[in-house]
Each structure stands twice: as C-alpha cells, then as structure tokens.
Design a protein around this motif. Structure first.
Motif, PDB file in Angstrom:
ATOM      1  N   ASP A   1     153.480  43.421  -6.896  1.00  0.00           N
ATOM      2  CA  ASP A   1     154.748  44.161  -6.912  1.00  0.00           C
ATOM      3  C   ASP A   1     154.455  45.301  -7.388  1.00  0.00           C
ATOM      4  O   ASP A   1     153.898  45.683  -8.428  1.00  0.00           O
TER       5      ASP A   1
ATOM      6  N   SER B   1     163.294  43.070 -14.185  1.00  0.00           N
ATOM      7  CA  SER B   1     164.727  42.838 -13.859  1.00  0.00           C
ATOM      8  C   SER B   1     165.648  42.774 -14.787  1.00  0.00           C
ATOM      9  O   SER B   1     166.548  42.100 -14.713  1.00  0.00           O
TER      10      SER B   1
ATOM     11  N   HIS C   1     164.592  44.259  -7.862  1.00  0.00           N
ATOM     12  CA  HIS C   1     164.480  43.979  -9.134  1.00  0.00           C
ATOM     13  C   HIS C   1     165.976  44.544  -9.716  1.00  0.00           C
ATOM     14  O   HIS C   1     166.542  43.968 -10.484  1.00  0.00           O
TER      15      HIS C   1
ATOM     16  N   PRO D   1     161.419  38.409 -12.525  1.00  0.00           N
ATOM     17  CA  PRO D   1     160.616  39.346 -13.303  1.00  0.00           C
ATOM     18  C   PRO D   1     159.220  39.257 -12.504  1.00  0.00           C
ATOM     19  O   PRO D   1     158.537  38.192 -12.178  1.00  0.00           O
TER      20      PRO D   1
END
Length: 329
Positions: free
Chosen positions: A186, A226, A273, A279
């Motif tokens: 990510d 998030s 997000h 998350p």
C-alpha cells in the motif's frame, strides 16, 4: 552517531568535531584548529546556532585550511582515476554520469543484494541483476529510492541510473539504494513510513521541517489507517508545501518529494482509504543494517525512537536541537 543527519556534509563535520550532527548554513570549513572568532565572521560563536563556533567566509583574508568532505564511494574512485586517468574512468557509464555506482536493492525481490554497476544501467536491469527480479507471481508497482527522492512508478523502470535521467522523471539517483514495492504494498503506508522516519530524524533547527514533517507523518498514518477524511488530505498537501520553508539541508525536501510523488502515483490508494478501505499494515522504514542469505535486515528498533531523539516512553516535545543545546549549556 546513529542520526540520519550524520550523512549531510556539514553535519558530518559537526559530528567529527564531537558536536551533535546539526547541519549549518555556513560554508563547510572553519578558521584553523582554534576556531578564533572575529567580528566579520559570517557565523560567530554568539550566533545562537547549534554549531556555536566561529566560521570562515569566502571573503576572509586569513588562510583557510582546506576541507574535503564527501562520501566514501566518491573518494574510493580517486586513486584509480589518479593512476589510470580520466579517460579510463569515462570509458564506463555515460557522458554526463561516468563511472560506476554501488547499487543496493531490497524490498519485494527474490534476493536483496548489493552490486557495482555501470552508470546508465536501467533500474529494471539493476533489479534483475542485483536482486533476481521481483517476487514470483507479483509485479513491481513502484520503487522507493531510499528516503531521498520521489517514488518511481512501474512505467519508469527503464530509466537509466544516471543523475540527469532520474531527475527527469521527478525522482533522483541519490546513493542508488532502492526498495522495490509490488502489488501487495500500500503506497500510503509506504509514504507514512518514510515520513515518520524523516520527521523523527529532523533535528528541528528549521521548525517547518520538524513540525510540518510530524504533521505530514501523522496525516499519512491516519489515511493509511482509514480514519481520515478530505480535510486530512488538504492539511497533508498544505504541509507538504511549507515543510521546506527555510530548510538548511535536504531532509525537508525529501519529505516533500515523497509526499508529492505519492499523490501522483498512489492516488487510488489514497482514495480507497478515504472511502473506508481496510487499514494497511504499517510499513517500517529504518536503517539497513545487514543483507545476508536470509534477506535484508533493518533497525526495527527505530519505531520506538521519539522525535526528540530519545527512546523514552513519551516524547518530551522538544526538538533535538533545543534539547541538546540545553544539555550542553
């Protein structure tokens, strides 16, 4: 010292002299070993700066002792150039970036490694030659140049490893240390890891670097977890613009480069997000301490380092430059 700023040239000279590694704004030389202070010094001992000593200026009439400060890799080239000549050195590499570069490849690869490559080798070739390429069944999504420059997107992997070519794509060669990221990573979490490292390692002489850097790190962490909204993104972009204000070394510019590159190539991660995606796992960015048959090892203890450069349970709230100045006093 373990502080990241130890690598900046004026901070290196400070550390060699037994002082904290705080970059200075004066030229990287001093007036003699006694460091005599005169009224026409650009920076004097009562300047209030962390260096706190007299420094020579280019207009100084006194004899200024020469100082050569550079990285070990650069200095290691000197003997062979002296022995074999510049034409020999320029027979490898490119016209603008001659010679070789020691390249370190870690991250999502088959085998992290280090190798000396000719300048002009592409990043894709370096990943294949040094580290055996990306992991089986995965594709490279981006490459992080240490913590010094903007993320390199997958469609730029054929960029030559030269100073000018890497700058042309909005990144940089730096010390040719690259962390490969693939489709399992990510990019917001990666940027948050970089930002936290830089925010912690900032000495705080330039307050936007420290304060805005911590704000950038906090907002990126919130987005990766998030638990952020559009306002957090707005604050993030605002701080990315001001973090470089008055910066005397390159660390703040590194914060800005990574943040801006994230918004360019990681926009879908940011959007996901903000819309409530799960998350992301924390991406730890820290000093590379070893590469062996088991892979690359980093200093995971850095996650416990506070922005004041202590490992106390809580941060004192002081910038390292202020805290250490009080201790010296």
């Amino acid at each position: 010292p373990h502080e990241y700023l130890y690598g900046e040239e004026t901070a290196l000279l400070e550390a060699l002299a037994g002082r904290p590694p705080f970059p200075r704004i004066a030229p990287p030389y001093r007036r003699g070993v006694d460091e005599v202070v005169r009224d026409h010094d650009e920076v004097s001992s009562d300047s209030g700066l962390s260096a706190g000593v007299g420094m020579a200026t280019a207009a100084d009439d006194n004899v200024v002792p020469p100082t050569l400060v550079d990285n070990v890799e650069t200095l290691a080239n000197v003997p062979k150039i002296v022995l074999r000549g510049s034409e020999w050195f320029r027979s490898v590499g490119t016209a603008e970036s001659p010679g070789t570069i020691v390249c370190t490849i870690t991250g999502r690869v088959r085998r992290p490694g280090v190798a000396e490559l000719a300048m002009g080798t592409t990043l894709r070739e370096a990943i294949a030659e040094v580290a055996g390429g990306p992991r089986d069944g995965h594709e490279v999504r981006a490459v992080l140049p240490g913590v010094s420059n903007g993320l390199v997107p997958a469609d730029a992997l054929d960029t030559p490893l030269t100073y000018e070519a890497m700058a042309a794509i909005g990144s940089g060669l730096g010390s040719a240390g690259y962390v490969v990221l693939d489709d399992a990573d990510d990019l917001v979490s990666v940027a948050a890891g970089v930002s936290r490292f830089l925010a912690v390692e900032s000495c705080g002489q330039c307050r936007p670097c420290k304060d805005d850097g911590k704000e950038i790190a906090d907002r990126l962490e919130a987005i990766a977890a998030s638990r952020a909204d559009e306002h957090d993104l707005e604050v993030l972009l605002d701080r990315a613009a001001t973090v470089v204000d008055g910066a005397r070394c390159n660390l703040a510019h590194q914060q800005q480069a990574v943040t801006v590159s994230l918004t360019r190539i990681g926009s879908r991660d940011i959007a996901a997000h903000l819309e409530g995606a799960p998350p992301a796992d924390r991406f730890v960015v820290a000093e590379l301490v070893d590469i062996d048959e088991d892979g690359a090892a980093i200093d995971v203890g850095h996650v416990d380092k506070q922005p004041d450069w202590t490992y106390d349970e809580t941060d004192s709230g002081q910038a390292p430059a202020d805290r250490l100045a009080e201790r010296r006093a």
